[in-house]
Design a protein around this motif. Sequence first.
Motif, PDB file in Angstrom:
ATOM      1  N   ALA A  37      15.555  17.954  14.911  1.00  0.00           N
ATOM      2  CA  ALA A  37      14.343  17.785  15.729  1.00  0.00           C
ATOM      3  C   ALA A  37      13.099  18.216  14.953  1.00  0.00           C
ATOM      4  O   ALA A  37      12.070  17.543  14.987  1.00  0.00           O
ATOM      5  CB  ALA A  37      14.469  18.585  17.019  1.00  0.00           C
ATOM      6  N   ALA A  38      13.192  19.327  14.220  1.00  0.00           N
ATOM      7  CA  ALA A  38      12.032  19.830  13.479  1.00  0.00           C
ATOM      8  C   ALA A  38      11.557  18.804  12.457  1.00  0.00           C
ATOM      9  O   ALA A  38      10.363  18.626  12.223  1.00  0.00           O
ATOM     10  CB  ALA A  38      12.381  21.138  12.779  1.00  0.00           C
ATOM     11  N   GLY A  39      12.517  18.108  11.849  1.00  0.00           N
ATOM     12  CA  GLY A  39      12.181  17.138  10.814  1.00  0.00           C
ATOM     13  C   GLY A  39      11.484  15.906  11.348  1.00  0.00           C
ATOM     14  O   GLY A  39      10.921  15.125  10.587  1.00  0.00           O
ATOM     15  N   ARG A  40      11.545  15.713  12.663  1.00  0.00           N
ATOM     16  CA  ARG A  40      10.900  14.534  13.242  1.00  0.00           C
ATOM     17  C   ARG A  40       9.434  14.773  13.592  1.00  0.00           C
ATOM     18  O   ARG A  40       8.739  13.860  14.022  1.00  0.00           O
ATOM     19  CB  ARG A  40      11.679  14.061  14.482  1.00  0.00           C
ATOM     20  N   THR A  41       8.950  16.005  13.419  1.00  0.00           N
ATOM     21  CA  THR A  41       7.551  16.304  13.728  1.00  0.00           C
ATOM     22  C   THR A  41       6.616  15.445  12.880  1.00  0.00           C
ATOM     23  O   THR A  41       6.747  15.399  11.656  1.00  0.00           O
ATOM     24  CB  THR A  41       7.245  17.793  13.441  1.00  0.00           C
ATOM     25  N   ARG A  42       5.674  14.762  13.531  1.00  0.00           N
ATOM     26  CA  ARG A  42       4.676  13.976  12.788  1.00  0.00           C
ATOM     27  C   ARG A  42       3.576  14.921  12.326  1.00  0.00           C
ATOM     28  O   ARG A  42       3.114  15.772  13.069  1.00  0.00           O
ATOM     29  CB  ARG A  42       4.099  12.863  13.672  1.00  0.00           C
ATOM     30  N   VAL A  43       3.163  14.755  11.049  1.00  0.00           N
ATOM     31  CA  VAL A  43       2.219  15.683  10.417  1.00  0.00           C
ATOM     32  C   VAL A  43       0.958  14.934   9.989  1.00  0.00           C
ATOM     33  O   VAL A  43       1.036  13.907   9.309  1.00  0.00           O
ATOM     34  CB  VAL A  43       2.867  16.346   9.177  1.00  0.00           C
ATOM     35  N   LEU A  44      -0.207  15.464  10.382  1.00  0.00           N
ATOM     36  CA  LEU A  44      -1.492  14.903   9.955  1.00  0.00           C
ATOM     37  C   LEU A  44      -2.260  15.954   9.174  1.00  0.00           C
ATOM     38  O   LEU A  44      -2.513  17.055   9.676  1.00  0.00           O
ATOM     39  CB  LEU A  44      -2.317  14.470  11.174  1.00  0.00           C
ATOM     40  N   MET A  45      -2.615  15.637   7.928  1.00  0.00           N
ATOM     41  CA  MET A  45      -3.417  16.541   7.105  1.00  0.00           C
ATOM     42  C   MET A  45      -4.880  16.244   7.411  1.00  0.00           C
ATOM     43  O   MET A  45      -5.421  15.230   6.972  1.00  0.00           O
ATOM     44  CB  MET A  45      -3.115  16.325   5.620  1.00  0.00           C
ATOM     45  N   HIS A  46      -5.512  17.137   8.175  1.00  0.00           N
ATOM     46  CA  HIS A  46      -6.877  16.883   8.651  1.00  0.00           C
ATOM     47  C   HIS A  46      -7.907  17.229   7.572  1.00  0.00           C
ATOM     48  O   HIS A  46      -7.709  18.163   6.809  1.00  0.00           O
ATOM     49  CB  HIS A  46      -7.089  17.674   9.950  1.00  0.00           C
ATOM     50  N   CYS A  47      -8.991  16.442   7.511  1.00  0.00           N
ATOM     51  CA  CYS A  47     -10.085  16.663   6.562  1.00  0.00           C
ATOM     52  C   CYS A  47      -9.521  16.953   5.174  1.00  0.00           C
ATOM     53  O   CYS A  47      -9.854  17.940   4.544  1.00  0.00           O
ATOM     54  CB  CYS A  47     -10.972  17.810   7.035  1.00  0.00           C
ATOM     55  N   LEU A 102       5.239  23.593   5.071  1.00  0.00           N
ATOM     56  CA  LEU A 102       5.563  22.323   5.729  1.00  0.00           C
ATOM     57  C   LEU A 102       6.911  21.788   5.249  1.00  0.00           C
ATOM     58  O   LEU A 102       7.670  21.217   6.032  1.00  0.00           O
ATOM     59  CB  LEU A 102       4.450  21.293   5.484  1.00  0.00           C
ATOM     60  N   LYS A 103       7.194  21.999   3.964  1.00  0.00           N
ATOM     61  CA  LYS A 103       8.512  21.581   3.464  1.00  0.00           C
ATOM     62  C   LYS A 103       9.615  22.342   4.191  1.00  0.00           C
ATOM     63  O   LYS A 103      10.575  21.759   4.683  1.00  0.00           O
ATOM     64  CB  LYS A 103       8.626  21.849   1.959  1.00  0.00           C
ATOM     65  N   GLU A 104       9.461  23.682   4.234  1.00  0.00           N
ATOM     66  CA  GLU A 104      10.521  24.512   4.813  1.00  0.00           C
ATOM     67  C   GLU A 104      10.697  24.295   6.312  1.00  0.00           C
ATOM     68  O   GLU A 104      11.803  24.320   6.826  1.00  0.00           O
ATOM     69  CB  GLU A 104      10.232  25.991   4.525  1.00  0.00           C
ATOM     70  N   GLU A 105       9.574  24.071   7.013  1.00  0.00           N
ATOM     71  CA  GLU A 105       9.661  23.983   8.474  1.00  0.00           C
ATOM     72  C   GLU A 105       9.809  22.548   8.991  1.00  0.00           C
ATOM     73  O   GLU A 105      10.241  22.351  10.120  1.00  0.00           O
ATOM     74  CB  GLU A 105       8.420  24.623   9.124  1.00  0.00           C
ATOM     75  N   VAL A 106       9.408  21.562   8.175  1.00  0.00           N
ATOM     76  CA  VAL A 106       9.433  20.174   8.660  1.00  0.00           C
ATOM     77  C   VAL A 106      10.156  19.230   7.694  1.00  0.00           C
ATOM     78  O   VAL A 106      11.233  18.714   7.998  1.00  0.00           O
ATOM     79  CB  VAL A 106       8.006  19.633   8.918  1.00  0.00           C
ATOM     80  N   PHE A 107       9.568  19.028   6.510  1.00  0.00           N
ATOM     81  CA  PHE A 107      10.019  17.930   5.652  1.00  0.00           C
ATOM     82  C   PHE A 107      11.468  18.079   5.191  1.00  0.00           C
ATOM     83  O   PHE A 107      12.172  17.088   5.023  1.00  0.00           O
ATOM     84  CB  PHE A 107       9.102  17.766   4.436  1.00  0.00           C
ATOM     85  N   GLN A 108      11.904  19.317   4.951  1.00  0.00           N
ATOM     86  CA  GLN A 108      13.288  19.503   4.494  1.00  0.00           C
ATOM     87  C   GLN A 108      14.271  19.546   5.648  1.00  0.00           C
ATOM     88  O   GLN A 108      15.464  19.765   5.454  1.00  0.00           O
ATOM     89  CB  GLN A 108      13.386  20.779   3.652  1.00  0.00           C
ATOM     90  N   LYS A 109      13.769  19.345   6.869  1.00  0.00           N
ATOM     91  CA  LYS A 109      14.650  19.363   8.038  1.00  0.00           C
ATOM     92  C   LYS A 109      14.808  17.978   8.630  1.00  0.00           C
ATOM     93  O   LYS A 109      15.166  17.840   9.798  1.00  0.00           O
ATOM     94  CB  LYS A 109      14.101  20.319   9.087  1.00  0.00           C
ATOM     95  N   ARG A 110      14.471  16.955   7.845  1.00  0.00           N
ATOM     96  CA  ARG A 110      14.639  15.586   8.323  1.00  0.00           C
ATOM     97  C   ARG A 110      16.079  15.418   8.807  1.00  0.00           C
ATOM     98  O   ARG A 110      17.014  15.848   8.146  1.00  0.00           O
ATOM     99  CB  ARG A 110      14.339  14.569   7.212  1.00  0.00           C
TER     100      ARG A 110
END
Length: 267
Positions: A151-161, A140-148
């Motif tokens: 566009a990729a960095g704007r993905t909203r992430v929900l950690m389910h259960c 998640l860091k490599e694909e989302v959080f570090q790409k703030r």
Amino acid sequence: MLFDSHCHFTDPGFDGCRDQLAEEISAAGLRIVDIGTDLKTSQAAARAAEDFGFCFAAVGWHPSEVDRLTEELLAETLDLCKDPRVVAIGEIGLDYHWDDAPSRELQQHWFRRQLQEAALLGMPVCIHSRDADGDTLQILKEEVFQKRGSAAGRTRVLMHCFSGSAELARQYVKLGAKISIAGPVTYKNARRNVEVAEALDLKDLLIETDSPYLAPVPMRGKQNRPPYVRYVAEKIAEIKGITYEEVAAATFENACSFYGIDNGGQL
Ligand code: NI
């Protein structure tokens, strides 16, 4: 009103009683997201979202299913996102619990691919992570959080259960993710889940059933159903020393804003 942020309404476990369940959900003023785990269940979720006003859909491939996944099947699955009642990609992630699961390499490959596609489509993602805390966070860091900033960095992430520690939950929230709490928070041995609910601000929490699995106390051992999400809300209210109504209202609003649904639970 309550929002069950993650359930499997079209699971075969509800065959034969789904119409009655739909009436109960409507009567309770509940909103739900029916989550896909492969192409067939994603199609069923999208259909349910068409048929029932209380239902929205997420489409995607669960890590336990990805040994059957191909680029063609993924494209067909994501095509369902053209429907405005399909509001997220999920559930996707890593599951290292089972011995007969697809290899870790294969799971990681398809987790990344689905995150990349979610970014292109501008869709939020529902993450399943079991016995894989470190690798899930890293990807998640490599694909989302570090790409703030992109566009990729704007993905909203929900950690389910969410089943990790309070420290890990805090780390996710700091990175911009939301945490969803399920039935296990009501179990006697659920110290970690209780600590997570204690540690986080209400604005970062969603609630879910993951039904038909994981029924909360006092229904533990029975088949779980979306209306039982109220037991999760009651438990969080007890843990945080606030009212049930506060928990219901905040988690409803958080789910609407995460999934991009208008605050009356309509699109
Ligand atoms: Ni699930």
